[in-house]
Motif scaffolding. Structure first.
Motif, PDB file in Angstrom:
ATOM      1  N   THR A   1      81.458  27.318  49.551  1.00  0.00           N
ATOM      2  CA  THR A   1      81.863  28.469  49.029  1.00  0.00           C
ATOM      3  C   THR A   1      82.377  28.120  47.509  1.00  0.00           C
ATOM      4  O   THR A   1      82.166  29.027  46.526  1.00  0.00           O
ATOM      5  CB  THR A   1      83.223  29.321  49.993  1.00  0.00           C
ATOM      6  N   ASN A   2      82.830  26.897  47.412  1.00  0.00           N
ATOM      7  CA  ASN A   2      83.125  26.651  46.010  1.00  0.00           C
ATOM      8  C   ASN A   2      81.842  26.468  45.223  1.00  0.00           C
ATOM      9  O   ASN A   2      81.999  26.864  44.271  1.00  0.00           O
ATOM     10  CB  ASN A   2      83.929  25.222  46.118  1.00  0.00           C
ATOM     11  N   ALA A   3      80.676  25.925  45.916  1.00  0.00           N
ATOM     12  CA  ALA A   3      79.531  25.910  45.092  1.00  0.00           C
ATOM     13  C   ALA A   3      79.036  27.423  44.720  1.00  0.00           C
ATOM     14  O   ALA A   3      78.444  27.352  43.618  1.00  0.00           O
ATOM     15  CB  ALA A   3      78.671  25.136  45.977  1.00  0.00           C
ATOM     16  N   LEU A   4      79.226  28.169  45.747  1.00  0.00           N
ATOM     17  CA  LEU A   4      78.762  29.546  45.516  1.00  0.00           C
ATOM     18  C   LEU A   4      79.479  30.030  44.416  1.00  0.00           C
ATOM     19  O   LEU A   4      78.586  30.779  43.287  1.00  0.00           O
ATOM     20  CB  LEU A   4      79.033  30.272  46.626  1.00  0.00           C
TER      21      LEU A   4
ATOM     22  N   VAL B   1      72.627  24.612  50.283  1.00  0.00           N
ATOM     23  CA  VAL B   1      71.849  25.029  49.257  1.00  0.00           C
ATOM     24  C   VAL B   1      71.894  26.571  49.357  1.00  0.00           C
ATOM     25  O   VAL B   1      72.230  27.002  50.243  1.00  0.00           O
ATOM     26  CB  VAL B   1      70.270  24.702  49.238  1.00  0.00           C
ATOM     27  N   ILE B   2      71.563  27.359  48.290  1.00  0.00           N
ATOM     28  CA  ILE B   2      71.438  28.564  48.189  1.00  0.00           C
ATOM     29  C   ILE B   2      70.463  29.131  49.466  1.00  0.00           C
ATOM     30  O   ILE B   2      69.404  29.067  49.361  1.00  0.00           O
ATOM     31  CB  ILE B   2      71.299  29.435  46.998  1.00  0.00           C
TER      32      ILE B   2
ATOM     33  N   LYS C   1      71.535  35.538  53.750  1.00  0.00           N
ATOM     34  CA  LYS C   1      71.323  35.402  52.353  1.00  0.00           C
ATOM     35  C   LYS C   1      72.368  35.186  51.676  1.00  0.00           C
ATOM     36  O   LYS C   1      73.361  36.031  51.903  1.00  0.00           O
ATOM     37  CB  LYS C   1      70.178  36.368  51.877  1.00  0.00           C
ATOM     38  N   ASP C   2      72.067  34.478  50.310  1.00  0.00           N
ATOM     39  CA  ASP C   2      73.079  34.330  49.279  1.00  0.00           C
ATOM     40  C   ASP C   2      74.400  33.967  49.674  1.00  0.00           C
ATOM     41  O   ASP C   2      75.649  34.277  49.286  1.00  0.00           O
ATOM     42  CB  ASP C   2      73.316  35.850  48.654  1.00  0.00           C
ATOM     43  N   VAL C   3      74.405  32.789  50.438  1.00  0.00           N
ATOM     44  CA  VAL C   3      75.474  31.845  50.906  1.00  0.00           C
ATOM     45  C   VAL C   3      75.148  30.424  50.683  1.00  0.00           C
ATOM     46  O   VAL C   3      73.697  30.417  50.599  1.00  0.00           O
ATOM     47  CB  VAL C   3      75.991  32.096  52.480  1.00  0.00           C
TER      48      VAL C   3
ATOM     49  N   THR D   1      77.979  29.742  62.391  1.00  0.00           N
ATOM     50  CA  THR D   1      78.461  29.257  61.157  1.00  0.00           C
ATOM     51  C   THR D   1      78.029  30.192  59.785  1.00  0.00           C
ATOM     52  O   THR D   1      78.700  30.197  58.832  1.00  0.00           O
ATOM     53  CB  THR D   1      77.748  27.641  61.013  1.00  0.00           C
ATOM     54  N   GLY D   2      76.963  30.711  60.223  1.00  0.00           N
ATOM     55  CA  GLY D   2      76.526  31.769  59.007  1.00  0.00           C
ATOM     56  C   GLY D   2      77.595  32.753  58.824  1.00  0.00           C
ATOM     57  O   GLY D   2      77.879  33.327  57.726  1.00  0.00           O
ATOM     58  N   LYS D   3      78.115  33.471  59.935  1.00  0.00           N
ATOM     59  CA  LYS D   3      79.239  34.636  59.971  1.00  0.00           C
ATOM     60  C   LYS D   3      80.330  33.869  59.330  1.00  0.00           C
ATOM     61  O   LYS D   3      81.037  34.675  58.665  1.00  0.00           O
ATOM     62  CB  LYS D   3      79.398  34.701  61.354  1.00  0.00           C
ATOM     63  N   GLU D   4      80.738  32.623  59.513  1.00  0.00           N
ATOM     64  CA  GLU D   4      81.886  32.122  58.694  1.00  0.00           C
ATOM     65  C   GLU D   4      81.487  31.745  57.254  1.00  0.00           C
ATOM     66  O   GLU D   4      82.566  32.498  56.291  1.00  0.00           O
ATOM     67  CB  GLU D   4      82.281  30.830  59.394  1.00  0.00           C
ATOM     68  N   LEU D   5      80.712  31.645  56.882  1.00  0.00           N
ATOM     69  CA  LEU D   5      80.074  31.475  55.618  1.00  0.00           C
ATOM     70  C   LEU D   5      80.297  33.122  54.731  1.00  0.00           C
ATOM     71  O   LEU D   5      80.685  33.113  53.601  1.00  0.00           O
ATOM     72  CB  LEU D   5      78.672  30.910  55.296  1.00  0.00           C
ATOM     73  N   CYS D   6      79.618  33.919  55.563  1.00  0.00           N
ATOM     74  CA  CYS D   6      79.633  35.139  54.956  1.00  0.00           C
ATOM     75  C   CYS D   6      81.371  35.745  54.882  1.00  0.00           C
ATOM     76  O   CYS D   6      81.483  36.413  53.692  1.00  0.00           O
ATOM     77  CB  CYS D   6      79.129  36.403  55.921  1.00  0.00           C
TER      78      CYS D   6
END
Length: 332
Positions: free
Chosen positions: A135-138, A271-272, A281-283, A315-320
């Motif tokens: 998330t810092n990278a995003l 990566v994005i 998308k977009d994480v 893991t995708g849910k957590e990133l969102c």
């Protein structure tokens, strides 16, 4: 000799940088013939410590190192750099909630994104090591709109190296014979270390790791938990976080980005996401990638079983959730 490459390392007076700077300066990352100018960024209170690091780099008498620029000014740090190791971040302290950690780091990576946007080369390759790295990278990318989103990455190479080492130990083979282990998703406890596509090279004979191990329960329980919790285990034993292994992983990540991956082998990078493998998308999501001419490409078409699907979804849910929290903090 090539023109010197300018490389910035943030958190340069810290523990990870202490190992990383030597690896960079002696040629492990950008090759044995690439001269370097190191830009070392830290906060004002660390300038005295950083001066000691500069002395040590001089005392190493490294032939590739043309200059070292210590600074607490992001303008100086990011001007004309081609590679950025963003190591410095607010560490998680006892009693700190994830939202508190995100709030502190959003501010740091917003400032660094803005500085990269204004002063760095437009083809700069940015590796975020400081957690929460994905998330810092995003956030950093969001505040550097003139730099392609593909040029921002988060480090999951440490997790990949840990996973590779666990498989090698289980099979009692040299770690260099193990390849194509994947880390999917977030650099957090929801990450998915996946050995289902990993292979072992036994004197030119390629064998699937899952066949060599022959123990699905070990792969889904012991292996998974060991890799996911390895950072906490190091802290418990060492009373300090992983530094030497994190520096080696950062070195590996950037070396492959600049010099390319070997034929038939892939590595894990945050990566994005464009939605490959049905992930959000977009994480910034860790995928298996191959790299050529400093451009990464997600390895496509790998079979994903039901267990893997559930792990990727979690893991995708957590990133969102992290992305939404971070964006709320920015907009507040």
């Amino acid at each position: 000799m090539a023109e010197p490459l300018r490389v910035v390392v943030t958190g340069a007076a810290g523990q990870i940088a202490y190992s990383l700077l030597y690896m960079i300066a002696k040629g492990d990352v950008f090759g044995p013939d690439q001269p370097l100018i190191l830009h070392l960024l830290d906060i004002p209170v660390m300038m005295g410590v950083l001066e000691g690091v500069v002395m040590e780099l001089a005392d190493c008498a490294l032939p590739l190192l043309r200059d070292v620029i210590p600074t607490d000014d992001p303008v100086v740090a990011f001007t004309d750099v081609s590679s950025a190791f963003l190591v410095g971040a607010m560490p998680r302290k006892q009693g700190m909630e994830r939202k508190d950690l995100l709030a502190a780091n959003v501010k740091i990576f917003k400032v660094q994104g803005e500085a990269l946007d204004k002063y760095a080369k437009k083809d700069v390759k940015v590796l975020v090591v400081g957690n929460p790295a994905n998330t810092n990278a995003l956030i950093c990318s969001k505040y550097a709109p003139s730099i392609p989103k593909e040029n921002f990455s988060a480090m999951t190479r440490l997790d990949q190296n840990r996973a590779q080492a666990q498989i090698a130990a289980k099979l009692n083979v040299p770690v260099g014979t193990v390849s194509n282990v994947i880390i999917w998703g977030n650099h957090s406890s929801t990450q998915y270390p996946d050995a289902s596509h990993a292979v072992i090279d036994k004197n030119g004979n390629i064998e699937k790791a899952v066949d060599a191990i022959g123990n699905e329960q070990w792969l889904r329980e012991t292996f998974l938990a060991t890799v996911q919790k390895r950072g906490a285990a190091v802290i418990a034993a060492r009373k300090m976080s992983s530094a030497m292994s994190a520096a080696k992983a950062a070195s590996d990540h950037m070396r492959d980005w600049f010099l390319g991956t070997k034929s038939g082998k892939f590595v894990s990078m945050g990566v994005i996401s464009a939605g490959a493998y049905g992930v959000p998308k977009d994480v910034i999501f860790s995928f298996p990638v191959i790299i050529e001419n400093r451009k990464w490409k997600v390895v496509e078409g790998l079979p994903i079983d039901d267990f893997s699907r559930s792990m990727l979804d979690a893991t995708g849910k957590e990133l969102c959730e992290e992305r939404e929290e971070a964006l709320q903090i920015i907009q507040a």
